[in-house]
Design an enzyme around this catalytic site. Structure first.
Site, short mmCIF file in Angstrom:
data_model
loop_
_atom_site.label_atom_id
_atom_site.label_comp_id
_atom_site.label_asym_id
_atom_site.label_seq_id
_atom_site.Cartn_x
_atom_site.Cartn_y
_atom_site.Cartn_z
N GLU A 123 0.86 -1.17 0.00
CA GLU A 123 0.00 0.00 0.00
C GLU A 123 0.90 1.23 0.00
OE1 GLU A 123 -2.38 -3.20 1.93
OE2 GLU A 123 -0.55 -2.27 2.64
N TYR A 137 7.49 2.51 -7.87
CA TYR A 137 6.85 1.20 -7.94
C TYR A 137 6.39 0.89 -9.37
CZ TYR A 137 6.91 1.73 -2.87
OH TYR A 137 7.31 1.92 -1.58
#
Length: 175
Positions: free
Chosen positions: A110, A122
């Site tokens: 998360e 990411y």
């Protein structure tokens, strides 16, 4: 200034004082306690790593849980004065390498919906946002993106990963 040189090692109990101090610098008053880290270090599912500069000062850390074929990145924190120096990327590489060693196929995490630098990192490593946790962060009720990789053993992922690591090695020296 030359290439930053860092050491990445498995986190030990002796690191926890420095990790908690870094947590406070990185996240303010809403951060994990010493007990939380001690619990993580005694958890057989958890894999935590500490990053040290050339003066042997702790400047970053990360953690993940390996559960069957999945890894969940619990946290990546870099001291504010060392951000934008590819340390978070070096930690992400460490997590992915650990997944390869342990035959973990998928990685999830998360991330704050407003943390565009982290989201960009990411995405660079193949994570895709597959959902949202509304009000996930207790300090300000910010939403969290839920991000996942495809199977890291797929050729497409491995090729992208190898290209990213080749570039990373020109930017930071991991001892």
């Amino acid at each position: 200034m030359g290439i930053l040189r860092v050491k990445i090692k498995p986190m030990h109990r002796d690191d926890v004082e420095s990790v908690v101090a870094l947590e406070a610098k990185a996240y303010g008053e809403h951060h994990w306690s010493k007990d939380s880290f001690y619990n993580e270090l005694s958890n057989e599912l958890a894999k935590y790593f500490s990053v040290f500069n050339e003066k042997d000062e702790l400047i970053a850390y990360c953690g993940s849980w390996h559960i069957l074929e999945e890894a969940h990145i619990t946290n990546i924190a870099v001291s504010p004065e060392y951000r934008r120096m590819h340390i978070g990327e070096a930690l992400l590489k460490t997590v992915i390498d650990e997944c390869y060693k342990n035959m973990v196929k998928y990685i999830t995490l998360e991330v704050r919906a407003g943390n565009t630098p982290a989201i960009g990192l990411y995405e660079k490593y193949g994570f895709k946002s597959l959902g949202l946790r509304k009000g996930y962060y207790q300090d300000n009720n910010e939403d969290a993106l839920i991000m996942w990789t495809e199977n890291i053993f797929y050729d497409k992922f491995k090729s992208m990963y190898e290209q990213n690591i080749a570039v990373l090695k020109e930017k930071i020296n991991i001892l």
